[in-house]
Design a protein around this motif. Structure first.
Motif, PDB file in Angstrom:
ATOM      1  N   SER A   1       0.843  -1.210   0.000  1.00 25.57           N
ATOM      2  CA  SER A   1       0.000   0.000   0.000  1.00 25.57           C
ATOM      3  C   SER A   1       0.871   1.249   0.000  1.00 25.57           C
ATOM      4  O   SER A   1       2.022   1.193   0.410  1.00 25.57           O
ATOM      5  CB  SER A   1      -0.884   0.048   1.245  1.00 25.57           C
ATOM      6  OG  SER A   1      -1.503  -1.177   1.454  1.00 25.57           O
TER       7      SER A   1
ATOM      8  N   LYS B   1      -4.250   1.998  -2.871  1.00 25.83           N
ATOM      9  CA  LYS B   1      -5.087   1.617  -1.739  1.00 25.83           C
ATOM     10  C   LYS B   1      -5.575   0.190  -1.998  1.00 25.83           C
ATOM     11  O   LYS B   1      -6.075  -0.123  -3.085  1.00 25.83           O
ATOM     12  CB  LYS B   1      -6.270   2.589  -1.628  1.00 25.83           C
ATOM     13  CG  LYS B   1      -7.324   2.200  -0.618  1.00 25.83           C
ATOM     14  CD  LYS B   1      -6.909   2.469   0.822  1.00 25.83           C
ATOM     15  CE  LYS B   1      -7.992   1.971   1.795  1.00 25.83           C
ATOM     16  NZ  LYS B   1      -7.563   2.031   3.199  1.00 25.83           N
ATOM     17  N   ILE B   2      -5.433  -0.648  -1.000  1.00 23.18           N
ATOM     18  CA  ILE B   2      -5.918  -2.020  -1.159  1.00 23.18           C
ATOM     19  C   ILE B   2      -7.264  -2.138  -0.441  1.00 23.18           C
ATOM     20  O   ILE B   2      -7.326  -2.094   0.786  1.00 23.18           O
ATOM     21  CB  ILE B   2      -4.899  -3.034  -0.614  1.00 23.18           C
ATOM     22  CG1 ILE B   2      -3.592  -2.870  -1.405  1.00 23.18           C
ATOM     23  CG2 ILE B   2      -5.449  -4.462  -0.743  1.00 23.18           C
ATOM     24  CD1 ILE B   2      -2.457  -3.734  -0.927  1.00 23.18           C
TER      25      ILE B   2
ATOM     26  N   VAL C   1      -6.877  -4.207  -5.548  1.00 20.28           N
ATOM     27  CA  VAL C   1      -5.636  -3.421  -5.480  1.00 20.28           C
ATOM     28  C   VAL C   1      -5.819  -2.241  -6.433  1.00 20.28           C
ATOM     29  O   VAL C   1      -5.826  -2.414  -7.657  1.00 20.28           O
ATOM     30  CB  VAL C   1      -4.430  -4.296  -5.874  1.00 20.28           C
ATOM     31  CG1 VAL C   1      -3.148  -3.495  -5.778  1.00 20.28           C
ATOM     32  CG2 VAL C   1      -4.373  -5.541  -4.980  1.00 20.28           C
TER      33      VAL C   1
ATOM     34  N   ALA D   1       2.045  -3.213  -6.980  1.00 21.28           N
ATOM     35  CA  ALA D   1       1.557  -3.557  -5.636  1.00 21.28           C
ATOM     36  C   ALA D   1       1.158  -5.030  -5.563  1.00 21.28           C
ATOM     37  O   ALA D   1       1.453  -5.715  -4.578  1.00 21.28           O
ATOM     38  CB  ALA D   1       0.370  -2.658  -5.277  1.00 21.28           C
TER      39      ALA D   1
END
Ligand code: AMP
Ligand code: GLY
Length: 420
Positions: free
Chosen positions: A355, A360-361, A383, A400
């Motif tokens: 992250s 932003k996950i 993700v 990510a």
């Protein structure tokens, strides 16, 4: 303000995260939520289907405003029940949610209002449906009338396949009450896109467009899913297409619903087929899409809370939303076996490392077991990255994904590569 988000998926995580960022909000709750949502909101163990439990929770926690995420409680009348109990809620009434809850209702409305859509017929009788299919020929589309968790549509390449779909719905009762009536419609060709607008009963505020990837495998192969990834904006929805969608679909729908005594309030999600003859409406959903909501919330610069409240209060004209002039892209990570039989309970590591400010996950289905984070469903993580353009957002999101340590998880590798 104290706000409750109802639901437990990636959409609800994105909503809870955006709502928690509002300076108007003191506290966000989510019912039932999941392990990731618990980092942005306080989760309450009340199911989205438990109307009485939700009302009791709202009273106990002094909730000022409820945002309902999923379609089933909306079609079931949750917003009516909350409002009747004196609790303000975002989302359509049961009568207005028929736009998603009954495809026959929607198609008849399109026919009356001249909204461009596939030519169709409604059937309750299998023999009549099969005769119509034989007369029309293939390809042809068979749809269960009601909510069928994304499984009610068959795009049949042959007459035999279409007739088997008729038997499954009307003969074998595969979709239960949702399939006692079916729609048979023309198969449209083109690229698909989604367009979202807020509607306050009388006025509509266009949001933005997104593209989803529904098939489980790379290159749009394998079975349909709830969505394996999304991106926004999409070059397919030009300002011209947006104007046409507003003028020929959304606004006539809003006017017709108001005139019919079932004013629509909430978010209207138009599923579009961009055909050679212009955009046609495949379906409406009466809620945000998932994973589309995740990319929309990443791109939104403005505070979402005043917009949600104005939608409910019927004063959307006072709202102006701003978006980052950037692209957002979401890669869904699912448990192996999804969509048929996803593995449950496998451990996920490395989310913190993956992250960042641009990534932003969102969690779609996770739970905690002490310190361990476990997968708890089919689609597990969204993700989501914000980049200066689609390629940059793609690079960030897949970067990510590469840092997440989850051997039993998988994702598509081609999210954002299909640009129409
Ligand atoms: P719906 O739930 O109605 O959006 O249908 C699910 C998916 O089936 C859509 O996203 C399309 O890919 C496909 N579909 C639905 N209706 C049609 C149609 N009339 N022609 C071609 N494809 C369709
Ligand atoms: N992503 C498709 C849906 O939310 O229905």
């Amino acid at each position: 303000m104290r706000v409750l988000v109802v639901g437990s998926g990636g959409r609800e995580h994105a909503l809870a995260w955006a709502i928690a960022a509002s300076p108007l909000v003191d506290k966000v709750y989510c019912a039932p939520g999941n392990a990731g949502i618990a980092e942005d909101a306080e989760c309450a163990p009340v199911a989205a289907s438990d109307t009485r439990g939700l009302i009791a929770f709202c009273r106990k926690a002094a909730i000022d405003f409820v945002v309902v995420g999923p379609e089933a409680p909306l079609v079931g009348g949750l917003v009516d029940a909350l409002e009747a109990a004196g609790i303000a809620a975002f989302g359509p009434s049961k009568a207005a949610a028929a736009l998603e809850g009954s495809k026959g209702f929607l198609k008849d409305l399109c026919a009356r209002e001249g909204i461009p859509t596939a030519v169709y017929r409604r059937f309750r009788d299998a023999a009549a449906a099969k005769a119509y299919i034989a007369e029309q020929g293939a390809p042809i589309v068979v749809k269960a009338d009601g909510l069928a968790a994304g499984k009610g549509v068959t795009v049949a390449a042959t007459v035999a396949e279409a007739q088997a779909a008729v038997d499954a719905a009307l003969g074998d009762g595969r979709f239960g009450a949702a399939g006692t009536e079916i729609i048979v419609e023309e198969c449209l060709q083109g690229e698909e896109a989604s367009f979202f607008a807020l509607v306050d009963g009388a006025n509509a505020l266009p949001l933005t467009a997104a593209q989803d990837h529904k098939r489980v495998g790379d290159g749009d192969t394998g079975p349909n899913t709830g969505g394996m990834g999304a991106f926004s904006p999409t070059p397919l929805v030009t300002p011209g297409v947006e104007g046409e969608v507003m003028e020929r679909m959304i606004l006539p729908t809003v006017r017709a619903m108001a005139r019919d005594g079932r004013p629509f309030k909430g978010v209207l999600y138009a599923g579009l087929m961009l055909t050679e003859a212009g955009p046609k409406l495949l379906e409406y959903n009466v809620r945000f899409g998932d994973p589309e909501c995740q990319v929309l919330m990443m791109r939104l610069m403005s505070d979402i809370v005043p917009a949600l409240i104005a939608t409910r209060d019927g004063i959307l004209k006072e709202v102006d939303l701003r978006w980052y002039d950037k692209a957002a892209l979401c890669v869904v990570m699912a448990s192996s076996g999804y969509p048929d039989e996803p593995l449950r309970g496998t451990e996920i590591r490395g989310l913190q490392k993956a992250s960042g400010t641009e990534v932003k996950i969102f969690h779609a289905a996770t739970k905690r077991d002490g310190d361990r984070l476990l997968a708890d469903g089919g689609r597990v993580l969204g993700v989501t990255a914000l980049g200066r353009d689609l390629a940059a957002a793609r690079g960030l999101a897949y970067g990510a994904v590469g840092k997440i340590d989850w051997p039993e998880g998988f994702c598509r590798r081609d999210i954002g590569l299909r640009r129409g």
